[in-house]
Write a protein that holds these residues in place. Structure first.
Motif, short mmCIF file in Angstrom:
data_model
loop_
_atom_site.label_atom_id
_atom_site.label_comp_id
_atom_site.label_asym_id
_atom_site.label_seq_id
_atom_site.Cartn_x
_atom_site.Cartn_y
_atom_site.Cartn_z
N VAL A 35 46.01 41.52 35.75
CA VAL A 35 45.13 42.45 36.69
C VAL A 35 43.68 41.62 36.84
O VAL A 35 43.06 41.66 38.00
N LEU A 36 43.24 41.09 35.92
CA LEU A 36 41.80 40.32 35.94
C LEU A 36 41.98 39.13 36.88
O LEU A 36 40.98 39.09 37.59
N GLU A 37 43.08 38.45 36.90
CA GLU A 37 43.29 37.45 38.03
C GLU A 37 43.32 38.02 39.43
O GLU A 37 42.73 37.44 40.29
N ARG A 38 44.06 39.04 39.59
CA ARG A 38 43.84 39.66 40.88
C ARG A 38 42.64 40.43 41.27
O ARG A 38 42.43 40.20 42.45
N VAL A 39 41.94 40.81 40.22
CA VAL A 39 40.63 41.31 40.58
C VAL A 39 39.73 40.10 41.17
O VAL A 39 38.91 40.31 42.17
N TRP A 40 39.90 39.00 40.44
CA TRP A 40 39.38 37.81 40.88
C TRP A 40 39.60 37.18 42.40
O TRP A 40 38.84 36.91 43.11
N THR A 41 40.92 37.24 42.42
CA THR A 41 41.53 36.38 43.70
C THR A 41 41.11 37.42 44.99
O THR A 41 40.95 36.77 45.91
N TRP A 42 41.34 38.82 44.68
CA TRP A 42 41.34 39.64 45.76
C TRP A 42 40.15 40.13 46.23
O TRP A 42 39.69 40.41 47.24
N ILE A 43 39.36 40.20 45.21
CA ILE A 43 37.85 40.93 45.42
C ILE A 43 36.61 39.98 45.01
O ILE A 43 35.91 39.68 46.04
N VAL A 44 36.62 39.61 43.66
CA VAL A 44 35.17 38.90 43.36
C VAL A 44 35.16 37.58 43.76
O VAL A 44 34.08 37.29 44.37
N HIS A 45 36.03 36.77 43.98
CA HIS A 45 35.90 35.34 44.40
C HIS A 45 35.55 35.27 45.78
O HIS A 45 34.65 34.60 46.19
N PRO A 46 36.27 36.12 46.76
CA PRO A 46 35.78 35.90 48.31
C PRO A 46 34.30 36.53 48.33
O PRO A 46 33.64 35.83 49.06
N ILE A 47 33.98 37.30 47.47
CA ILE A 47 32.45 37.87 47.72
C ILE A 47 31.62 36.81 47.31
O ILE A 47 30.50 36.60 48.02
N LEU A 48 31.83 36.30 46.18
CA LEU A 48 31.00 35.32 45.48
C LEU A 48 30.90 33.96 46.45
O LEU A 48 29.92 33.50 46.73
N GLU A 49 32.10 34.02 47.09
CA GLU A 49 32.08 32.61 47.83
C GLU A 49 31.24 32.75 49.10
O GLU A 49 30.59 32.05 49.76
N ALA A 50 31.41 34.03 49.66
CA ALA A 50 30.58 34.33 51.05
C ALA A 50 29.11 34.40 50.69
O ALA A 50 28.30 33.90 51.63
N LEU A 51 28.80 34.71 49.38
CA LEU A 51 27.37 34.63 49.00
C LEU A 51 26.79 33.25 48.44
O LEU A 51 25.74 33.18 48.17
N ASN A 52 27.73 32.46 48.61
CA ASN A 52 27.33 31.01 48.29
C ASN A 52 27.01 30.56 46.99
O ASN A 52 26.20 29.90 46.56
N PHE A 53 27.55 31.46 45.80
CA PHE A 53 27.32 31.31 44.64
C PHE A 53 28.22 30.47 43.98
O PHE A 53 27.84 30.23 42.69
N PHE A 54 28.97 29.57 44.48
CA PHE A 54 29.72 28.49 44.09
C PHE A 54 29.20 27.07 44.41
O PHE A 54 29.46 26.16 43.98
N ASP A 55 28.17 27.27 45.33
CA ASP A 55 27.60 25.94 45.96
C ASP A 55 26.94 25.10 44.85
O ASP A 55 27.06 23.74 44.62
N ASP A 56 26.18 25.79 44.00
CA ASP A 56 25.45 25.37 43.04
C ASP A 56 25.30 26.13 41.67
O ASP A 56 24.84 27.17 41.57
N THR A 57 26.17 25.41 40.75
CA THR A 57 26.18 26.26 39.64
C THR A 57 25.03 26.00 38.65
O THR A 57 24.57 24.66 38.53
N PRO A 58 24.11 27.11 38.44
CA PRO A 58 22.94 26.83 37.53
C PRO A 58 23.25 26.06 36.25
O PRO A 58 24.03 26.32 35.73
N SER A 59 22.25 25.22 36.01
CA SER A 59 22.25 24.45 34.64
C SER A 59 22.08 25.37 33.56
O SER A 59 21.45 26.40 33.67
N ARG A 60 22.22 24.93 32.24
CA ARG A 60 21.72 25.67 31.03
C ARG A 60 20.22 26.14 31.22
O ARG A 60 19.95 27.14 30.61
#
Length: 470
Positions: A174-199
């Protein structure tokens, strides 16, 4: 609608005709005697209820005259948008102070998509190509069916350890599908994968506003957990998650005065280790002790066991900026206003909380179960305890989507308040943006601590905790 306030406002308006004021006044006099909801406002032409034949006729008449009164009010200068949804341009001065995007997720038979509202007022539509309405409903059904069958609706009611090995795979899917179908596309569109913040850098903050079947899914825990550790994907590695019932509720929370400048807010702690008629929760005592140890200089009022009555709790809430409630909690699926905390002498309901005025309230931690559970019968409404606490005046609320394990609560509470205390006393600019409380980031840290203790694949232990508001 508060007709008394409307009448007073109209009286102060120089453009208001005496006729309109009289109509509002007569409406106020008639409505209290009606058997109908506030949506039925009586007409000034109604002289007696016995002039109307049937209940259906009365209701139809009320609906017609409700529109009549609205039109009369909206003709007055300054009341043109009375009871209309606010236009986005009127909200921009408030939106620009938000610290991250608000993501509204829509589920419909024709399409599923998200609208991301940025602090600069920009709106981005994100089409969720892989999600359908039926799939969203199936995800919700699978998740809630597991919670019901496992007894995960009451704090400490079952041994969660017994469930982990049997059903982790199903929950992981369930969590994988929520990620694949919903959350991942949203975060990708908002460019949150471009630069992962450091500690050393602050993770971006996203406020989720799901609708329909998605209101009962843990978007904040979405991810792929069955890969080797280095290849796993989790939403919490990229953003800090909060939820809001609506944009209006979020902006209202942001505007409310907080205690950011108050170094030691007053803290009310209610703990119920032995509530009559409920299973014992011995770890609520440990929870209280850890909280007090973490914040020794804060002013505390502790209502423990028999002291934690409904009357004492409601009275004390008006004098404390922070409230921590450790007890049993239940969601009423038939009447959400009867969702309740189980206190020593009876239930503290959402309906009772709605009548509580908490002008100085800022943070609430609801260390109970089902305090942020949606209702499939009214999927567009957030009529649960966490949303109720926002409605009565709290800026930020920590709630739970399902049962929390009694022994885990003290771990979360200690980590949460330690982190919150550290954030609040920091002199570094931007650690807590204006209007915010730091609560979302404190909970994010506390969940990290709990995951390291119980294992990240033990979703049922760490994922129920959620943050609402600012």
């Amino acid at each position: 609608m508060n007709l008394r306030n409307v009448a007073l406002a109209l009286q102060r308006s120089s453009s208001t005709s005496q006729t309109t004021q009289n109509e509002i006044q007569r409406t106020r006099d008639v409505v209290p005697h009606s058997d109908f909801s506030p949506s039925g406002i009586a007409s000034p032409t109604i002289t007696a209820w016995n002039t109307v034949g049937t209940a259906v006729d009365r209701h139809r008449k009320l609906a017609i005259d409700y529109e009549h009164v609205l039109k009369a009010v909206r003709k007055q200068r300054g009341f043109e948008d009375f009871l209309h949804a606010p236009k986005i341009k009127t909200l921009l001065p408030s939106i620009e102070h938000l610290d991250g995007p608000v993501v509204f997720i829509n589920v419909h038979s024709s399409s599923c998509d998200a609208l991301a509202l940025s602090p600069n007022g920009g709106i981005k539509r994100i089409v969720l190509h892989r999600l359908t309405e039926s799939q969203a409903q199936d995800l919700r059904s699978t998740w809630t069916r597991f919670l019901r069958s496992s007894g995960l609706r009451m704090r400490g009611a079952v041994s969660i350890d017994r469930l982990i090995s049997k059903r982790t795979n199903m929950l992981g899917v369930v969590l994988e599908r929520v990620w694949t179908w919903i959350v991942h596309p949203i975060l990708e569109a908002l460019n949150f994968f471009d630069d992962t913040p450091s500690r050393s850098h602050r993770l971006p903050h996203v406020t989720w506003c799901p609708t329909g079947p998605l209101t009962q899914l843990p978007l904040h825990a979405a991810g792929i957990y069955d890969r080797p550790a280095a290849d796993r994907l989790h939403v919490y590695d990229h953003v800090v998650s909060s939820y809001t019932p609506s944009l209006a509720a979020l902006l209202r929370c942001h505007k409310q005065p907080g205690t950011h400048q108050v170094y030691h807010p007053n803290v009310l702690v209610i703990a119920q280790p032995k509530t009559p008629g409920y299973a014992e929760l011995p770890y609520t005592r440990d929870e209280c002790e850890r909280l007090r140890a973490v914040m020794p200089k804060y002013a505390h009022t502790v209502l423990l066991d028999k002291q934690g009555t409904v009357e004492h709790t409601l009275a004390a809430m008006n004098y404390h900026q922070w409230v921590h409630i450790a007890c049993h909690g239940t969601q009423d699926a038939v009447d959400p206003t009867q969702s309740k905390f189980a206190l020593y002498d009876g239930p503290l309901t959402l309906g009772a909380l709605m009548t509580t005025v908490a002008d100085s309230a800022e943070l609430a931690f609801l260390s109970a179960c089902q305090t942020a559970v949606g209702n499939k019968n009214i999927p567009e409404e957030s009529a649960h305890l966490a949303a109720g606490m926002l409605a009565v005046g709290f800026k930020g609320v920590v709630g739970t989507m399902w049962s929390i394990y009694d022994a885990d609560a003290p771990i979360v509470v200690e980590a949460y308040y330690k982190r919150l205390h550290k954030l609040r006393k920091s002199k570094k600019p931007g650690i807590i943006p204006p209007g915010y409380t730091g609560s979302a980031y404190a909970l994010h840290w506390a969940m990290k601590v709990l995951r390291e203790r119980v294992g990240e694949q033990n979703f049922v232990k760490w994922a129920p905790f959620v943050h609402f508001g600012v």
